[in-house]
Design a protein around this motif. Sequence first.
Motif, mmCIF file in Angstrom:
data_model
loop_
_atom_site.group_PDB
_atom_site.id
_atom_site.type_symbol
_atom_site.label_atom_id
_atom_site.label_comp_id
_atom_site.label_asym_id
_atom_site.label_seq_id
_atom_site.Cartn_x
_atom_site.Cartn_y
_atom_site.Cartn_z
ATOM 1 N N THR A 30 103.339 46.238 7.025
ATOM 2 C CA THR A 30 102.313 46.598 6.040
ATOM 3 C C THR A 30 101.868 45.384 5.238
ATOM 4 O O THR A 30 100.676 45.201 4.964
ATOM 5 C CB THR A 30 102.844 47.685 5.091
ATOM 6 O OG1 THR A 30 103.254 48.829 5.856
ATOM 7 C CG2 THR A 30 101.782 48.104 4.090
ATOM 8 N N ALA A 31 102.824 44.534 4.859
ATOM 9 C CA ALA A 31 102.490 43.333 4.095
ATOM 10 C C ALA A 31 101.607 42.394 4.912
ATOM 11 O O ALA A 31 100.624 41.837 4.407
ATOM 12 C CB ALA A 31 103.769 42.627 3.661
ATOM 13 N N ILE A 32 101.947 42.214 6.187
ATOM 14 C CA ILE A 32 101.147 41.337 7.053
ATOM 15 C C ILE A 32 99.752 41.915 7.258
ATOM 16 O O ILE A 32 98.742 41.202 7.190
ATOM 17 C CB ILE A 32 101.858 41.136 8.405
ATOM 18 C CG1 ILE A 32 103.183 40.386 8.198
ATOM 19 C CG2 ILE A 32 100.961 40.374 9.378
ATOM 20 C CD1 ILE A 32 104.025 40.283 9.451
ATOM 21 N N MET A 35 97.578 41.417 4.160
ATOM 22 C CA MET A 35 97.119 40.033 4.012
ATOM 23 C C MET A 35 95.949 39.734 4.939
ATOM 24 O O MET A 35 95.045 38.964 4.596
ATOM 25 C CB MET A 35 98.277 39.074 4.291
ATOM 26 C CG MET A 35 99.387 39.125 3.252
ATOM 27 S SD MET A 35 100.788 38.073 3.688
ATOM 28 C CE MET A 35 100.007 36.455 3.666
ATOM 29 N N ILE A 36 95.958 40.353 6.125
ATOM 30 C CA ILE A 36 94.872 40.124 7.082
ATOM 31 C C ILE A 36 93.644 40.949 6.713
ATOM 32 O O ILE A 36 92.510 40.468 6.760
ATOM 33 C CB ILE A 36 95.342 40.475 8.510
ATOM 34 C CG1 ILE A 36 96.481 39.545 8.930
ATOM 35 C CG2 ILE A 36 94.183 40.384 9.497
ATOM 36 C CD1 ILE A 36 97.113 39.922 10.249
ATOM 37 N N LYS A 37 93.880 42.207 6.330
ATOM 38 C CA LYS A 37 92.781 43.141 6.078
ATOM 39 C C LYS A 37 92.044 42.840 4.782
ATOM 40 O O LYS A 37 90.813 42.936 4.712
ATOM 41 C CB LYS A 37 93.330 44.573 6.044
ATOM 42 C CG LYS A 37 92.270 45.658 5.908
ATOM 43 C CD LYS A 37 91.402 45.741 7.137
ATOM 44 C CE LYS A 37 90.424 46.904 7.038
ATOM 45 N NZ LYS A 37 89.547 47.000 8.223
ATOM 46 N N ILE A 38 92.773 42.493 3.724
ATOM 47 C CA ILE A 38 92.167 42.262 2.410
ATOM 48 C C ILE A 38 92.322 40.788 2.043
ATOM 49 O O ILE A 38 93.435 40.339 1.769
ATOM 50 C CB ILE A 38 92.828 43.139 1.328
ATOM 51 C CG1 ILE A 38 92.789 44.610 1.740
ATOM 52 C CG2 ILE A 38 92.142 42.944 -0.016
ATOM 53 C CD1 ILE A 38 93.485 45.533 0.770
ATOM 54 N N PRO A 39 91.233 40.026 2.032
ATOM 55 C CA PRO A 39 91.320 38.615 1.641
ATOM 56 C C PRO A 39 91.878 38.460 0.230
ATOM 57 O O PRO A 39 91.763 39.360 -0.604
ATOM 58 C CB PRO A 39 89.857 38.142 1.715
ATOM 59 C CG PRO A 39 89.192 39.104 2.644
ATOM 60 C CD PRO A 39 89.882 40.419 2.423
ATOM 61 N N TYR A 40 92.452 37.300 -0.031
ATOM 62 C CA TYR A 40 93.123 37.069 -1.311
ATOM 63 C C TYR A 40 92.186 37.285 -2.494
ATOM 64 O O TYR A 40 92.552 37.924 -3.486
ATOM 65 C CB TYR A 40 93.687 35.648 -1.338
ATOM 66 C CG TYR A 40 94.391 35.299 -2.628
ATOM 67 C CD1 TYR A 40 95.654 35.815 -2.914
ATOM 68 C CD2 TYR A 40 93.781 34.471 -3.574
ATOM 69 C CE1 TYR A 40 96.298 35.505 -4.103
ATOM 70 C CE2 TYR A 40 94.420 34.154 -4.759
ATOM 71 C CZ TYR A 40 95.678 34.672 -5.019
ATOM 72 O OH TYR A 40 96.308 34.369 -6.198
ATOM 73 N N ARG A 41 90.953 36.778 -2.403
ATOM 74 C CA ARG A 41 90.011 36.928 -3.521
ATOM 75 C C ARG A 41 89.690 38.396 -3.780
ATOM 76 O O ARG A 41 89.604 38.832 -4.933
ATOM 77 C CB ARG A 41 88.728 36.149 -3.231
ATOM 78 C CG ARG A 41 88.893 34.632 -3.282
ATOM 79 C CD ARG A 41 87.555 33.942 -3.078
ATOM 80 N NE ARG A 41 87.689 32.491 -3.153
ATOM 81 C CZ ARG A 41 86.682 31.644 -2.992
ATOM 82 N NH1 ARG A 41 85.461 32.118 -2.756
ATOM 83 N NH2 ARG A 41 86.884 30.345 -3.077
ATOM 84 N N ASP A 42 89.511 39.162 -2.689
ATOM 85 C CA ASP A 42 89.235 40.591 -2.862
ATOM 86 C C ASP A 42 90.432 41.313 -3.457
ATOM 87 O O ASP A 42 90.278 42.230 -4.275
ATOM 88 C CB ASP A 42 88.866 41.222 -1.516
ATOM 89 C CG ASP A 42 87.494 40.788 -1.029
ATOM 90 O OD1 ASP A 42 86.733 40.238 -1.845
ATOM 91 O OD2 ASP A 42 87.195 40.990 0.158
ATOM 92 N N ALA A 43 91.625 40.915 -3.043
ATOM 93 C CA ALA A 43 92.833 41.544 -3.582
ATOM 94 C C ALA A 43 92.942 41.303 -5.085
ATOM 95 O O ALA A 43 93.279 42.216 -5.852
ATOM 96 C CB ALA A 43 94.064 41.006 -2.866
ATOM 97 N N ILE A 44 92.656 40.075 -5.530
ATOM 98 C CA ILE A 44 92.699 39.761 -6.962
ATOM 99 C C ILE A 44 91.644 40.558 -7.715
ATOM 100 O O ILE A 44 91.896 41.110 -8.794
ATOM 101 C CB ILE A 44 92.494 38.253 -7.189
ATOM 102 C CG1 ILE A 44 93.676 37.468 -6.602
ATOM 103 C CG2 ILE A 44 92.330 37.950 -8.666
ATOM 104 C CD1 ILE A 44 95.002 37.773 -7.250
#
Length: 221
Positions: A30-32, A35-44
Amino acid sequence: MNSLKNSFQNLLYYPSAILGMLVVFLLVFTAIYAMIKIPYRDAIRLWRGGEEVWYQNPKFAPPAWINFFSSKKYAESFAVRTSDGTMTKEVTPGAEGTSTMSSSYTFDFSYDYYPQELILYLSSTYEEKQPFISVEWLTPDGRKIRIVNLAVSQKQTYRFSQDQKLKTKLRTDDVIPALFSDPETGRLIKGTYQLLITGAAFEPDSDINVEFVSHGQVYGL
């Protein structure tokens, strides 16, 4: 190598250990995937939130699947907009650069509880003369309720429940239940409802777009 093999063989005798390993592998997967599905900027951006991110989500609303286990059905949330075609929009050119716009959304309401709120998110383009819209509400029993007439700024939010003039017209402080109820008996009316919006623009490149959001008692899947 043999000791590692023996360790795995010993684990087969402990179902709880196998279950624990499966849970760990699921969490890692799920963690991997996240990270692939939601880019870091979108996650923030999603983590920090704000109304511009979560405005379609009603506060404290449980998931919609609870309706499968309830004899009385909770109103589900939805959002439609003219910009992506989920809400109809027709523009008719007029004289001297003017135009008229008509938009509508028809939906079936078959729930046992009222929505929490109805909201219009309006946007327009213009240079000097603001576009103008009129909003009407059609009920299953044939009534047509004039909701509001207003000039549209570039970005504007209209919440049905906070309109004092609408409260006066409906003779109640509880606008949302009144829009879904028989005015004589107060009984909730199930059936087909329709939101109608007509507008006028007074400049050649002027335009109006609408997003209609219903905050139900439940949200999502």
